[in-house]
Design an enzyme around this catalytic site. Structure first.
Site, PDB file in Angstrom:
ATOM      1  N   ASP A  10       0.868  -1.173   0.000  1.00  0.00           N
ATOM      2  CA  ASP A  10       0.000   0.000   0.000  1.00  0.00           C
ATOM      3  C   ASP A  10       0.906   1.224   0.000  1.00  0.00           C
ATOM      4  O   ASP A  10       1.757   1.372   0.891  1.00  0.00           O
ATOM      5  CB  ASP A  10      -0.852  -0.051   1.277  1.00  0.00           C
ATOM      6  CG  ASP A  10      -1.816   1.109   1.385  1.00  0.00           C
ATOM      7  OD1 ASP A  10      -1.572   2.173   0.794  1.00  0.00           O
ATOM      8  OD2 ASP A  10      -2.824   0.944   2.093  1.00  0.00           O
ATOM      9  N   ILE A  11       0.734   2.082  -0.962  1.00  0.00           N
ATOM     10  CA  ILE A  11       1.653   3.215  -1.103  1.00  0.00           C
ATOM     11  C   ILE A  11       1.587   4.160   0.100  1.00  0.00           C
ATOM     12  O   ILE A  11       2.567   4.827   0.418  1.00  0.00           O
ATOM     13  CB  ILE A  11       1.427   3.959  -2.441  1.00  0.00           C
ATOM     14  CG1 ILE A  11       2.647   4.811  -2.786  1.00  0.00           C
ATOM     15  CG2 ILE A  11       0.142   4.780  -2.426  1.00  0.00           C
ATOM     16  CD1 ILE A  11       2.784   5.152  -4.229  1.00  0.00           C
ATOM     17  N   GLY A  32      -9.289   5.041  -5.335  1.00  0.00           N
ATOM     18  CA  GLY A  32      -8.007   4.370  -5.513  1.00  0.00           C
ATOM     19  C   GLY A  32      -6.896   4.970  -4.666  1.00  0.00           C
ATOM     20  O   GLY A  32      -7.072   5.239  -3.474  1.00  0.00           O
ATOM     21  N   VAL A  33      -5.750   5.169  -5.278  1.00  0.00           N
ATOM     22  CA  VAL A  33      -4.575   5.715  -4.596  1.00  0.00           C
ATOM     23  C   VAL A  33      -4.899   7.088  -3.996  1.00  0.00           C
ATOM     24  O   VAL A  33      -4.547   7.393  -2.852  1.00  0.00           O
ATOM     25  CB  VAL A  33      -3.400   5.853  -5.602  1.00  0.00           C
ATOM     26  CG1 VAL A  33      -2.242   6.595  -4.985  1.00  0.00           C
ATOM     27  CG2 VAL A  33      -2.952   4.475  -6.078  1.00  0.00           C
ATOM     28  N   ASP A  34      -5.567   7.901  -4.780  1.00  0.00           N
ATOM     29  CA  ASP A  34      -5.909   9.268  -4.379  1.00  0.00           C
ATOM     30  C   ASP A  34      -6.722   9.262  -3.074  1.00  0.00           C
ATOM     31  O   ASP A  34      -6.398   9.981  -2.113  1.00  0.00           O
ATOM     32  CB  ASP A  34      -6.741   9.865  -5.518  1.00  0.00           C
ATOM     33  CG  ASP A  34      -6.728  11.373  -5.541  1.00  0.00           C
ATOM     34  OD1 ASP A  34      -5.964  11.972  -4.772  1.00  0.00           O
ATOM     35  OD2 ASP A  34      -7.490  11.947  -6.338  1.00  0.00           O
ATOM     36  N   SER A 122      -2.595   5.241 -13.824  1.00  0.00           N
ATOM     37  CA  SER A 122      -3.599   5.016 -14.891  1.00  0.00           C
ATOM     38  C   SER A 122      -4.101   3.576 -15.001  1.00  0.00           C
ATOM     39  O   SER A 122      -4.932   3.306 -15.869  1.00  0.00           O
ATOM     40  CB  SER A 122      -3.104   5.470 -16.284  1.00  0.00           C
ATOM     41  OG  SER A 122      -3.074   6.878 -16.367  1.00  0.00           O
ATOM     42  N   THR A 123      -3.620   2.665 -14.149  1.00  0.00           N
ATOM     43  CA  THR A 123      -4.030   1.256 -14.326  1.00  0.00           C
ATOM     44  C   THR A 123      -5.251   0.873 -13.497  1.00  0.00           C
ATOM     45  O   THR A 123      -5.655  -0.290 -13.491  1.00  0.00           O
ATOM     46  CB  THR A 123      -2.891   0.274 -13.975  1.00  0.00           C
ATOM     47  OG1 THR A 123      -2.595   0.398 -12.568  1.00  0.00           O
ATOM     48  CG2 THR A 123      -1.650   0.553 -14.791  1.00  0.00           C
ATOM     49  N   GLY A 124      -5.843   1.842 -12.799  1.00  0.00           N
ATOM     50  CA  GLY A 124      -7.039   1.551 -11.994  1.00  0.00           C
ATOM     51  C   GLY A 124      -8.272   2.064 -12.704  1.00  0.00           C
ATOM     52  O   GLY A 124      -8.650   1.556 -13.774  1.00  0.00           O
ATOM     53  N   TYR A 126      -8.596   4.498 -14.511  1.00  0.00           N
ATOM     54  CA  TYR A 126      -8.314   4.989 -15.867  1.00  0.00           C
ATOM     55  C   TYR A 126      -8.030   3.870 -16.874  1.00  0.00           C
ATOM     56  O   TYR A 126      -7.735   4.134 -18.036  1.00  0.00           O
ATOM     57  CB  TYR A 126      -7.184   6.023 -15.839  1.00  0.00           C
ATOM     58  CG  TYR A 126      -7.590   7.371 -15.255  1.00  0.00           C
ATOM     59  CD1 TYR A 126      -8.913   7.642 -14.896  1.00  0.00           C
ATOM     60  CD2 TYR A 126      -6.664   8.386 -15.058  1.00  0.00           C
ATOM     61  CE1 TYR A 126      -9.291   8.868 -14.358  1.00  0.00           C
ATOM     62  CE2 TYR A 126      -7.026   9.619 -14.528  1.00  0.00           C
ATOM     63  CZ  TYR A 126      -8.345   9.852 -14.177  1.00  0.00           C
ATOM     64  OH  TYR A 126      -8.693  11.080 -13.656  1.00  0.00           O
TER      65      TYR A 126
HETATM   66  P1  ADP Z   1      -5.853   5.857 -11.993  1.00  0.00           P
HETATM   67  O1  ADP Z   1      -7.070   6.741 -11.829  1.00  0.00           O
HETATM   68  O2  ADP Z   1      -4.611   6.633 -12.418  1.00  0.00           O
HETATM   69  O3  ADP Z   1      -6.126   4.654 -12.808  1.00  0.00           O
HETATM   70  P2  ADP Z   1      -6.089   4.382  -9.444  1.00  0.00           P
HETATM   71  O4  ADP Z   1      -5.776   4.932  -8.103  1.00  0.00           O
HETATM   72  O5  ADP Z   1      -7.518   4.075  -9.749  1.00  0.00           O
HETATM   73  O6  ADP Z   1      -5.465   5.427 -10.494  1.00  0.00           O
HETATM   74  O7  ADP Z   1      -5.237   3.069  -9.684  1.00  0.00           O
HETATM   75  C1  ADP Z   1      -3.871   3.042 -10.015  1.00  0.00           C
HETATM   76  C2  ADP Z   1      -3.261   1.730  -9.549  1.00  0.00           C
HETATM   77  O8  ADP Z   1      -3.015   1.811  -8.146  1.00  0.00           O
HETATM   78  C3  ADP Z   1      -4.129   0.500  -9.737  1.00  0.00           C
HETATM   79  O9  ADP Z   1      -3.288  -0.541 -10.230  1.00  0.00           O
HETATM   80  C4  ADP Z   1      -4.657   0.188  -8.340  1.00  0.00           C
HETATM   81  O10 ADP Z   1      -4.855  -1.204  -8.164  1.00  0.00           O
HETATM   82  C5  ADP Z   1      -3.507   0.651  -7.483  1.00  0.00           C
HETATM   83  N1  ADP Z   1      -3.834   1.031  -6.095  1.00  0.00           N
HETATM   84  C6  ADP Z   1      -5.041   1.301  -5.537  1.00  0.00           C
HETATM   85  N2  ADP Z   1      -4.903   1.629  -4.233  1.00  0.00           N
HETATM   86  C7  ADP Z   1      -3.560   1.577  -3.955  1.00  0.00           C
HETATM   87  C8  ADP Z   1      -2.754   1.794  -2.777  1.00  0.00           C
HETATM   88  N3  ADP Z   1      -3.311   2.132  -1.608  1.00  0.00           N
HETATM   89  N4  ADP Z   1      -1.416   1.640  -2.879  1.00  0.00           N
HETATM   90  C9  ADP Z   1      -0.832   1.300  -4.060  1.00  0.00           C
HETATM   91  N5  ADP Z   1      -1.528   1.087  -5.198  1.00  0.00           N
HETATM   92  C10 ADP Z   1      -2.871   1.206  -5.146  1.00  0.00           C
END
Ligand code: ADP
Length: 177
Positions: A10-11, A32-34, A122-124, A126
């Site tokens: 988890d980032i 997601g990450v945001d 971009s892999t979530g 997007y």
């Molecule tokens: P985007 O909108 O750029 O696609 P996302 O946040 O939806 O961004 O997803 C980007 C990637 O990060 C995906 O592969 C998702 O599985 C992964 N991801 C989601 N949550 C976390 C986290 N807490 N830590 C690391 N990676 C994550």
């Protein structure tokens, strides 16, 4: 040269000078990450994002660009927000995705960060296909020249993403020999 590492996790739990957020143009949070970064980092990050919107980024942060804020309560000093392109079947947006990595590294370098943690931008939501996103991410970071950054760490969320990145990195390294 930047040392490139891969880890699964988890980032928001990464100890790094800077963590990169896969933000959206509004800079006001998302899923997601945001969502995870704002939840774990606390309100200080959003406050700085709002200030950026009020100042230099009234129209939002364009895809492919990067900007830094505090990391709030995260175990990092800075969050570098970058906006990935949405995957398109009809248009090649690879250079925008590459720019997310090179611009984030440029901002990190300017800040004096030595370690930077990246998600798979971009892999979530997007929808960018993982293997292609991995190729662009890894080749861009490998080619980048930095003054201060000594480690670029990809933090992959789950085994599948980790495996795809590991395989892609192996292929790139073999190709370079
Ligand atoms: P985007 O909108 O750029 O696609 P996302 O946040 O939806 O961004 O997803 C980007 C990637 O990060 C995906 O592969 C998702 O599985 C992964 N991801 C989601 N949550 C976390 C986290 N807490 N830590 C690391 N990676 C994550």
């Amino acid at each position: 040269m930047t040392n490139l590492t891969l880890t699964m996790g988890d980032i928001t739990e990464q100890k790094a000078d800077a963590v990169v957020n896969a933000a959206n143009s509004s800079l006001l949070g998302g899923g997601g990450v945001d969502g995870a970064i704002h939840r774990r980092g606390g309100p200080g990050i959003l406050e700085e994002c709002k200030a950026l919107r009020a100042a230099d980024y009234a129209a939002g942060l364009p895809a492919g660009q990067a900007v830094a804020t505090t990391a709030g309560r995260l175990p990092a000093r800075w969050v570098i927000h970058t906006v990935g392109p949405v995957w398109s079947d009809t248009e090649d947006r690879s250079s925008t995705l590459a720019s997310c990595y090179s611009e984030s590294l440029r901002v990190a370098d300017e800040l004096g960060a030595r370690t930077v943690a990246f998600p798979a931008i971009s892999t979530g939501v997007y929808r960018w296909p993982l293997a292609d996103a991995a190729r662009i991410a890894l080749s861009t970071v490998r080619a980048a020249r930095t003054e201060n950054v000594t480690e670029a760490r990809f933090v992959l969320f789950g085994q599948e993403a980790h495996d795809v990145f590991a395989e892609t990195l192996r292929a790139l390294e073999q190709g370079a020999d």
